[in-house]
Design a protein around this motif. Structure first.
Motif, mmCIF file in Angstrom:
data_model
loop_
_atom_site.group_PDB
_atom_site.id
_atom_site.type_symbol
_atom_site.label_atom_id
_atom_site.label_comp_id
_atom_site.label_asym_id
_atom_site.label_seq_id
_atom_site.Cartn_x
_atom_site.Cartn_y
_atom_site.Cartn_z
ATOM 1 N N LYS A 1 0.831 -1.174 0.128
ATOM 2 C CA LYS A 1 -0.052 0.142 0.011
ATOM 3 C C LYS A 1 0.857 1.420 0.475
ATOM 4 O O LYS A 1 0.873 2.194 1.124
ATOM 5 C CB LYS A 1 -0.751 0.251 0.797
ATOM 6 N N ALA A 2 2.232 0.765 -1.331
ATOM 7 C CA ALA A 2 3.156 1.999 -1.222
ATOM 8 C C ALA A 2 2.113 4.111 -0.786
ATOM 9 O O ALA A 2 2.564 4.849 -0.032
ATOM 10 C CB ALA A 2 3.901 2.369 -2.021
ATOM 11 N N PRO A 3 1.202 3.802 -1.590
ATOM 12 C CA PRO A 3 0.575 5.184 -2.561
ATOM 13 C C PRO A 3 0.061 5.598 -1.209
ATOM 14 O O PRO A 3 -0.402 6.791 -0.948
ATOM 15 C CB PRO A 3 -0.521 5.122 -2.880
ATOM 16 N N ILE A 4 -1.117 4.925 -0.066
ATOM 17 C CA ILE A 4 -0.930 5.175 0.777
ATOM 18 C C ILE A 4 -0.082 5.892 2.723
ATOM 19 O O ILE A 4 -0.829 6.403 3.212
ATOM 20 C CB ILE A 4 -2.483 5.040 1.247
ATOM 21 N N GLU A 5 0.517 4.786 2.398
ATOM 22 C CA GLU A 5 1.358 4.577 3.753
ATOM 23 C C GLU A 5 2.584 6.520 3.283
ATOM 24 O O GLU A 5 2.935 6.510 4.303
ATOM 25 C CB GLU A 5 2.706 3.939 3.541
ATOM 26 N N GLY A 6 3.018 6.097 1.902
ATOM 27 C CA GLY A 6 4.009 7.531 1.796
ATOM 28 C C GLY A 6 3.286 8.908 2.250
ATOM 29 O O GLY A 6 3.614 9.873 2.292
ATOM 30 N N SER A 7 1.671 8.867 1.631
ATOM 31 C CA SER A 7 0.954 9.937 1.858
ATOM 32 C C SER A 7 1.258 10.192 3.607
ATOM 33 O O SER A 7 1.232 11.758 3.956
ATOM 34 C CB SER A 7 -0.420 9.658 1.539
ATOM 35 N N PHE A 8 0.756 8.867 4.555
ATOM 36 C CA PHE A 8 0.763 9.793 5.463
ATOM 37 C C PHE A 8 1.917 9.786 6.226
ATOM 38 O O PHE A 8 2.592 10.999 7.249
ATOM 39 C CB PHE A 8 0.781 8.276 6.677
ATOM 40 N N GLY A 9 3.284 9.019 5.365
ATOM 41 C CA GLY A 9 4.807 10.200 5.864
ATOM 42 C C GLY A 9 4.804 11.395 5.411
ATOM 43 O O GLY A 9 5.777 12.216 6.250
#
Length: 570
Positions: A357-365
């Motif tokens: 889930k790289a896109p959503i994990e990156g958004s939180f980061g």
């Protein structure tokens, strides 16, 4: 004193301007009047004009460096010979796979040094060095660029590699010989040859096994070679994570905006006065446009929070997606969620892999990087703190959605989502791919469920109930059922004993602690059984090796005198 320019050159330049710049022709006047003002003759001026027009193309060239003359093939021969000599002395430095090559770190340094000061390829271009060393141009440019500030994984005996390291290949100690830890009774020629070849190997373990089978005619599988090297102490495997899901790649696809959403939750703390409140932020992200379609702030990450974020996404986009991918949290895959989002397909991300889930994990980061710690002043109730967080998250995601992206050809995620007009063929194709992915996941889950022994699950379910460990959905029992019955019995007995004596670690999660006991005992029993089988095979090998020698010695003793036996034995 400045050198005086001849009048004929000035007249020639004036004629060029008069002919090629019509706007100046009116200001300069007729040609005869112009030449009279300059003081140059007509024939001399026109002759100089033609000479200047012929010289101007030679004075102008395009941007960039001038093209170099092609290098002769013979000048590349020393570099080719040096690369061939290195590969001959370091077998395995290059491993050729189906789609790419793998290079050892030593060969990478060797090629880079060739282009360094005093190297054989010092005067060659990167393209010529690529031809001579047979290293792709893009890979060679990456080697010659400044190294990134990150660690590299080691693989096999050859150390770190420039491409594609395998997590199962660990470097063996350099100071150990072929017989460092090998039993003295093992005299098999093939095993000795394997050990000797491994000592001089500089590539990957997979390439070594392939070379041993095809180049040296050793008919052994990769598992056998790995077990032999590890038993001899020449190579050590890295433990692999157990229970990895079979769908480890392509968890999401970027078809078109609205095809698939990714969902996840994260905890964010808000400091309000002297108190700290922790909230869950549930967010949904569209894969193709990278737009955040819905968010919701709640007390915990549960079914209600997910459905509220999904409802916000529907309000923002106006239509449901074809599929939605969530992590394997139990609250994300309840019948209530599946019924509420229907006909949207509900998919699972790969367990234990945040990159699924790289896109959503990156958004939180990025949110944590862009937003300072949330500290609110004043004495207000918890709901006001929650509303502040809701406003901050909404503002940030709206700003993020309006930022142009290079991947979207300069459009923002909002523009990409609203302007998307997929054809019916694209919708049908995406639906088929997502439906097939859902079918594979369900089949894999059913296969895993079928492999778990019902006797072990019943033993675990009863044991967990006796120990007071909550497992309402049976997920813990299903997860631990893959271990041996002996390990499960040992783990339940050990946990019960520690619980009765009050020696359990304080603050430890009961389910995780019990799982650790069972897993370690299972691995210990496996290694013990492996050692027994290995010893049995070694004894059998000794008997098979000594049998012909003993028989021959008996025949010699029966046929010759004692004085002749030493010579015959030798």
């Amino acid at each position: 004193m400045r050198e005086r320019i001849p009048v004929s050159i000035l007249a020639g330049m004036a004629l060029i301007l008069h002919r090629h710049v019509p706007a100046l022709a009116d200001l300069l006047g007729p040609v005869d009047l112009l030449l009279e003002r300059i003081g140059a003759g007509r024939s001399q001026a026109f002759a100089m004009c033609h000479r200047l027009l012929e010289l101007l193309p030679a004075l102008f060239r395009g941007p960039g460096r001038p093209r170099r003359a092609p290098v002769e093939e013979m000048s590349l021969l020393p570099v080719v010979e040096a690369c061939f000599d290195y590969l001959a002395r370091h077998p395995g430095a290059i491993a050729v796979g189906r789609q790419r090559r793998r290079y050892s770190d030593g060969y990478r340094r060797f090629v880079v040094n060739l282009a360094g000061p005093g190297g054989l390829a010092e005067g060659l271009t990167v393209a010529d060095l690529s031809r001579a060393s047979q290293v792709p141009l893009g890979t060679l440019k990456e080697w010659l660029s400044p190294p990134p500030d990150r660690g590299r994984k080691a693989e096999g005996r050859g150390g770190p590699e420039s491409q594609d390291s395998s997590p199962s290949d660990a470097a063996a100690p350099e100071d150990q010989g072929p017989d460092a830890k090998c039993s003295v009774t093992v005299r098999d020629t093939h095993l000795r040859q394997l050990f000797a070849l491994w000592q001089g190997w500089h590539g990957t373990f997979a390439a070594f096994c392939d070379a041993a089978r095809h180049e040296h005619g050793l008919p052994y599988s990769m598992s056998f070679i790995g077990d032999a090297l590890q038993a001899a102490g020449l190579r050590f495997r890295k433990p692999q994570s157990a229970g990895q899901a079979p769908w480890t790649r392509e968890t999401y696809i970027a078809c078109f905006p609205g095809a698939q959403w990714l969902g996840d939750g994260t905890s964010i703390a808000v400091c309000f006065g002297e108190r700290i409140f922790v909230f869950n932020v549930e967010a949904l992200l569209d894969v193709a446009s990278n737009a955040a379609v819905g968010i919701h702030v709640s007390a915990t990450e549960d079914e209600e929070a997910l459905l509220a974020a999904y409802g916000a996404g529907l309000d923002a986009t106006g239509s449901p997606p074809l599929a939605m991918t969530l992590d394997n949290r139990p609250s994300n895959h309840t019948p209530g969620v599946a019924g509420a989002i229907a006909p949207t397909m509900l998919l699972r991300s790969t367990p234990g892999r945040p990159e699924a889930k790289a896109p959503i994990e990156g958004s939180f980061g990025l949110f944590r990087q862009a937003i300072p710690p949330l500290v609110l002043e004043g004495a207000t109730p918890r709901d006001i703190a929650r509303s502040h967080l809701q406003a901050v998250m909404t503002a940030w995601f709206r700003g993020r959605n309006g930022r142009p992206r290079r991947r979207l050809n300069g459009r923002s995620p909002v523009e990409a989502y609203r302007e998307a007009a997929p054809t019916q063929e694209e919708v049908d194709r995406a639906a088929r791919e997502l439906r097939e992915r859902q079918r594979r996941q369900e089949a894999a889950l059913q296969t895993q469920e079928a492999k778990r022994d019902p006797v072990r699950r019943r033993l675990l379910a009863q044991g967990l109930e006796d120990l007071g460990i909550a497992d309402p959905e049976g997920s813990l029992a299903a997860n631990l059922a893959r271990y041996s019955p002996e390990a499960i019995s040992y783990g339940l007995a050990t946990f019960s004993t520690k619980q009765g004596e009050g020696t359990l670690p304080p603050g430890a999660d009961p389910g995780r602690y019990l799982g650790g006991i069972i897993r370690k005992d299972h691995e210990k029993r496996y290694l013990r059984q492996f050692a027994e089988h290995l010893l049995e095979q070694r004894l059998r090998l000794r008997d098979f090796s000594l049998g012909p020698l003993v028989g021959r010695a008996e025949r010699l003793r029966a046929a010759q005198t004692p004085l002749d036996l030493p010579r015959s034995y030798a």
